[in-house]
Motif scaffolding. Structure first.
Motif, mmCIF file in Angstrom:
data_model
loop_
_atom_site.group_PDB
_atom_site.id
_atom_site.type_symbol
_atom_site.label_atom_id
_atom_site.label_comp_id
_atom_site.label_asym_id
_atom_site.label_seq_id
_atom_site.Cartn_x
_atom_site.Cartn_y
_atom_site.Cartn_z
ATOM 1 N N GLY A 368 0.825 -1.212 0.000
ATOM 2 C CA GLY A 368 0.000 0.000 0.000
ATOM 3 C C GLY A 368 0.849 1.248 0.000
ATOM 4 N N THR A 369 2.009 1.153 0.632
ATOM 5 C CA THR A 369 2.901 2.310 0.687
ATOM 6 C C THR A 369 3.527 2.557 -0.685
ATOM 7 N N VAL A 370 3.929 1.478 -1.335
ATOM 8 C CA VAL A 370 4.485 1.629 -2.683
ATOM 9 C C VAL A 370 3.440 2.253 -3.607
ATOM 10 N N ASP A 371 2.205 1.778 -3.479
ATOM 11 C CA ASP A 371 1.132 2.326 -4.319
ATOM 12 C C ASP A 371 0.661 3.695 -3.831
ATOM 13 N N ASP A 372 1.091 4.054 -2.652
ATOM 14 C CA ASP A 372 0.692 5.341 -2.057
ATOM 15 C C ASP A 372 -0.830 5.469 -1.935
#
Ligand SMILES: *[C@@H]1O[C@H](CO)[C@@H](O)[C@H](O)[C@H]1NC(C)=O
Ligand SMILES: *[C@@H]1O[C@H](CO)[C@@H](O)[C@H](O)[C@H]1NC(C)=O
Ligand SMILES: *[C@@H]1O[C@H](CO)[C@@H](O)[C@H](O)[C@H]1NC(C)=O
Ligand SMILES: *[C@@H]1O[C@H](CO)[C@@H](O)[C@H](O)[C@H]1NC(C)=O
Ligand SMILES: *[C@@H]1O[C@H](CO)[C@@H](O)[C@H](O)[C@H]1NC(C)=O
Ligand SMILES: *[C@@H]1O[C@H](CO)[C@@H](O)[C@H](O)[C@H]1NC(C)=O
Ligand SMILES: *[C@@H]1O[C@H](CO)[C@@H](O)[C@H](O)[C@H]1NC(C)=O
Ligand SMILES: *[C@@H]1O[C@H](CO)[C@@H](O)[C@H](O)[C@H]1NC(C)=O
Ligand SMILES: *[C@@H]1O[C@H](CO)[C@@H](O)[C@H](O)[C@H]1NC(C)=O
Length: 890
Positions: A368-372
């Motif tokens: 989720g962080t990579v996808d922001d």
């Protein structure tokens, strides 16, 4: 450093600067430049005198737009043409389509106005009766305060305006209904709860109409009675005024419910199995306990259809994880395989909040962080809250990548080959973005430690080989924001707006995301908070569809916005195990299924919080058998309350489930009808007896589907109940004996702890399954029995819809109409779906004597029997249910 040094200090500021004036001093507006083009009227509304500036500066010039959208619907919208004000996004709430050939002259309701000071009314055209009138209540329109009011008849019959724990018929004095999603332990009376449904229905003996305010902003809706009469007012802290007025009908109260479905969408159909019995609790400590419950239901001969597990299965309360010691994957897969091989189902609960876990190898967080995809604080960094796993982020359901992210998490964790092959999903305990951090939440890490989150396990892990069923990348947390669509006006105070709605949690941001938290599209929580649960559920619904393309979903949520029922189902939240909550659950389901179009709804049977009792649980098992969604669920600190724990409760559950299962195709048919046109699957008595004023306040009895009157015992330890029977004919469902209602209460004595009074309303032909069974799969192999319960006019009608029970698009359906007229039952229709069962019998009620001749398809049969004591004729049949037939009694 973490992102929590909030803009709080800069935003908690200008409050109360405008509190000097009162609403009485507001000048209202003058309508000018009134123009009519086809079915649409527009006008400028210009402030009619010195500004009152009650909760901010009055806006000088507004735009009024009134459109006759259909013959029964007027859309009235008041906006500020000089500013971009928030409106509920179309992506969340698609607007209803208007009928281009609508004309004002042919409409059932009319808009009328006075230019100065501007006020308007909505009239029923056939009678000129005023349904809504803002006369004598000045319009107030300020950046963070919108105010509009209508006069109501004295002691008006108002229903809706939820979600709340209140009587179905709302009080007309001193009522404040606040809409701001809130996790509400114990679902206390009179406070804002999980759902947001700004719609009301007003019933008069001259007709029933409805009013819907399309707004997701926080608001108070007040009803009060004073010297000047009864009135209803809206006090909204943002957005625009966007009303839909629904004409309803002069004779049929359910018409306005159907018209509301044209606005919010008709409800989704659910899998057939979703109507079976569900068992859940918070506090099943490990996989062995889960398996034991499944076994024990089976040993007790109580038909458990679907087993659930609450958030206990997670490792440290992190979503999309399993605790390897307590709920190891191989053993969980074994449980699910066992359930599936026994035609049973499995549902998991989850939360939206994702543990904030940089560098800890927590895949969900990392992906989720990579996808922001996380919701952002006003500063632009992640909005951090505090939920079960400790400090958390929240998915931003407006983020363009969030669906893909969520679907992928589902594909991985719920992979049938390698993960958990669940059948349904409860999204969830905490669907609105609840969190546990008190405002100001300056250091959630400290509060996590103080609150001991995630809570440590308190039991030892089970033997990983325990036998069961024996008897049977961490990224930076700093981001650039997309352009704000809603610029934060520095004069606006979105944390503590000048008008404080009556949020029972206190400040707007208390125990939820800060109201200045920002979505990817620039919208802020101040405007969209009330959409969070519905958006999560929609995203989940889509993720479930991606897992099992073409199959209906069961996604049960607590937090709903208008229109949610088009995709998801609902439970009424964390009630208490007490009689007050048992009773008011009926008003709750009537609101959801009867008004808001979230028909697959139920309260936690036997109660969620605190300890139930044997008698309460027995009564509740039987009442709950007539909730569209039937689930026993309780809290981790409460005593166990599965139905098999007490012999009386087990027997009560078996009895009521037998009735429910025999009626399952009947209620399934009602849901199918609702999915087509919004006809409610639960009915208040007044829906069917709109002229009988005695029925208007009744909410301890209700109709399950169109024709099954349920009248539970409602008082602790009582073995009798006073029930209202309208002036009509009814039939005891247990004996089929006729009972003539007199428009009066009658006392039913000796209602023991394993029975519930259920009556068939005269005028119905019921398609019953001949037998109750242990699963709905087995139920679908049971024959049909048609029960003819004639009305006072000696006619009866009914419908039966059968399909494969799971597919979104049905290859072939069986749709049958039943009509009983002049002594002949005619069953006809289309038989596309092969039911594979027989018609076992036709049963005619209220036969004053044995019929001399019974003809089936014109041929006399000699096998009919007559029971004089109950006045019932039974005609055994036994032919395949593949075509229509007639049965003639003479
Ligand atoms: C649209 O309105 C016209 C005129 O009232 C009516 O004849 C027609 O049936 C309506 N169409 C629909 C789709 O409701
Ligand atoms: C419409 O409003 C006008 C102006 O207030 C009033 O004179 C008229 O009687 C109203 N019409 C109806 C049908 O109520
Ligand atoms: C009105 O309701 C409020 C909140 O429930 C309560 O505190 C107050 O006493 C009530 N007032 C009257 C006049 O009933
Ligand atoms: C926030 O909620 C907590 C817990 O209910 C309460 O004690 C506190 O007073 C509330 N704070 C505000 C600012 O409303
Ligand atoms: C809620 O209010 C209703 C109606 O006034 C009352 O009957 C019920 O007992 C109350 N429930 C609770 C839990 O206080
Ligand atoms: C119901 O009966 C139980 C057991 O006798 C008793 O403890 C309880 O107080 C009774 N409740 C009421 C409301 O009378
Ligand atoms: C409860 O009442 C029902 C209906 O009157 C009856 O059939 C049943 O035998 C009773 N049960 C007990 C335990 O008395
Ligand atoms: C109901 O089930 C019983 C036991 O399985 C069976 O003997 C009976 O024939 C069934 N009744 C009908 C009407 O199908
Ligand atoms: C019922 O019988 C009456 C009187 O014989 C007749 O007028 C009527 O048409 C019949 N209705 C139907 C639907 O057959």
């Amino acid at each position: 450093m973490h992102s929590l040094t909030r803009a709080l200090a800069t935003l908690v500021l200008l409050g109360a600067a405008y509190s000097a004036s009162t609403l009485d001093s507001c000048p209202g507006y003058t309508a000018t430049n009134v123009q009519t083009l086809g079915p649409t009227l527009t006008a400028d509304l210009v402030l009619a005198g010195p500004a009152c500036n009650v909760y901010g500066p009055d806006i000088e010039r507004l735009l009024l737009q009134v459109t006759y959208e259909t013959a029964s619907r007027i859309h009235l919208k008041i906006t500020d043409p000089s500013a971009v004000r928030y409106e509920v996004p179309e992506s969340v709430f698609p607007r209803p389509t208007a009928n281009a050939s609508t004309t004002s002259s042919a409409a059932q309701i009319a808009f009328n106005y006075t230019a100065s000071p501007f006020s308007f009314s909505i009239l029923r055209t056939s009678t000129n009766e005023v349904l809504f009138s803002s006369v004598s209540y000045p319009l107030v329109y300020e950046p963070q305060f919108l105010h509009l009011a209508t006069a109501l008849p004295t002691d008006a019959n108002i229903y809706g305006l939820g979600e709340s724990t209140e009587n179905f018929r709302l009080p007309t004095e001193n009522l404040t209904r606040t809409l701001w999603s809130r996790d509400a332990y114990g679902v206390p009376n009179g406070t804002n709860l999980y759902g947001n449904h700004p719609v009301y229905v007003e019933h008069r003996t001259t007709g029933t109409h409805g009013v819907f305010l399309l707004s997701s902003n926080g608001m108070d809706i007040k009803i009060n009675t004073s010297d000047t009469g009864t009135h209803l007012e809206y006090d909204v802290i943002g957005g625009v005024l966007d009303f839909y007025f629904l004409a309803g009908s002069e004779t049929d109260p359910t018409e306005v419910i159907r018209q509301y479905a044209e606005v919010v969408g008709t409800p989704a159909e659910v899998p057939y199995w979703a109507f079976g019995l569900h068992q859940c609790r918070f506090g099943y400590n490990n996989f062995v306990e889960v398996a034991d419950v499944i076994t024990n239901y089976s040993l007790a001969d109580i038909p458990l259809e679907t087993m659930w597990t609450d958030i206990d299965y997670m490792w440290n309360r992190r979503i999309f994880t399993l605790d390897p010691d307590y709920f190891p994957l191989t053993r969980m897969r074994q449980i699910i395989e066992y359930l599936h091989s026994h035609d049973q189902h499995y549902v998991l609960m989850t939360d939206p909040a994702v543990a904030y876990a940089p560098g800890q190898g927590y895949g969900t967080y990392d992906r989720g962080t990579v996808d922001d995809v996380w919701l952002k604080a006003a500063s632009g960094s992640f909005f951090l809250g505090l939920v079960w796993p400790g400090v958390t982020v929240f998915p931003d359901w407006f983020n363009p990548l969030v669906q893909e992210f969520w679907t992928n998490e589902f594909q991985m964790f719920y992979n049938p080959e390698t993960g958990l092959d669940i059948d349904g999903y409860a999204s969830t305990t905490l669907t609105h973005n609840v969190q546990f951090c008190d405002v100001p939440c300056n250091d959630p890490f400290q509060q996590a430690a103080d609150q001991d989150l995630p809570p440590p396990r308190t039991t030892i892990p089970p033997d990983p080989n325990a036998p069961i069923f024996v008897n049977s990348s961490s990224a930076e947390n700093s981001f650039t924001l997309a352009l704000h669509k809603r610029q934060l006006d520095s004069n606006e105070n979105v944390l503590n707006p000048p008008y404080a709605i009556h949020n029972a949690a206190g400040a707007l941001s208390n125990l939820t995301s800060y109201s200045n938290a920002v979505h990817a599209n620039g919208l802020i929580e101040y405007d969209t908070h009330n959409l969070f649960g519905t958006m999560m559920s929609t995203t989940t619904h889509n993720a479930m569809l991606a897992r099992r393309p073409g199959l209906r979903t069961l996604v049960v949520t607590r937090s709903t916005f208008a229109g949610a029922g088009a995709r998801v189902q609902k439970w009424l939240g964390d009630n208490f195990s007490d009689w007050a909550h048992y009773r008011n659950s009926i008003a709750g389901i009537l609101n959801m299924a009867g008004v808001f179009h979230i028909p697959v709804v139920g309260a936690d049977i036997c109660g969620y919080a605190e300890d139930t009792t044997e008698t309460l649980c027995a009564r509740w098992a039987m009442l709950g058998a007539f909730y569209p969604f039937m689930r026993n669920h309780n809290d981790d600190t409460s005593i166990s309350q599965e139905f098999y724990r007490w012999p009386t409760v087990a027997q009560a559950a078996r009895n009521a489930l037998n009735m429910r299962y025999r009626l399952l195709d009947y209620i399934y048919t009602a849901l199918h009808q609702a999915s087509i046109d919004g006809t409610p699957i639960l009915n208040a008595l007044w829906y069917k007896y709109p002229q009988d004023t005695n029925t208007f306040a009744i909410d301890l009895q209700f109709l399950f589907g169109p024709s099954i009157l349920v009248s539970p015992v409602t008082v602790e330890n009582a073995t009798s109940v006073d029930i209202y029977l309208p002036d009509d004919i009814f039939y005891d469902f247990a004996t089929f004996a006729p009972v003539r209602g007199a428009g009066a209460y009658v006392e039913l004595a000796d209602v023991n702890l394993t029975s519930i009074p259920v009556y068939i309303r005269g005028g119905a032909v019921l398609p019953l399954r001949a037998n109750g069974t242990m699963t709905t799969t087995a139920l679908r192999q049971q024959n049909f029995e048609f029960v003819v319960a004639p009305g006072l006019d000696d006619t009866a009608t009914g419908a039966l819809y059968v399909d494969d029970g799971v597919s979104l698009v049905q290859p072939a359906t069986t749709e049958v109409q039943m009509a009983y007229v002049n002594g002949t039952l005619t069953v006809s229709g289309t038989f596309g779906y092969p039911t594979g069962v027989n018609v076992s019998s036709v049963v005619l009620l209220n036969a004053v004597q044995a019929p001399q001749i019974v003809k089936v398809n014109g041929q006399a049969v000699g096998s009919a029997s007559y029971d004089e004591s109950s006045s019932v004729v039974t005609v055994p049949l036994g032919f395949p249910f593949t075509q229509g037939f007639t049965v003639e009694f003479s």
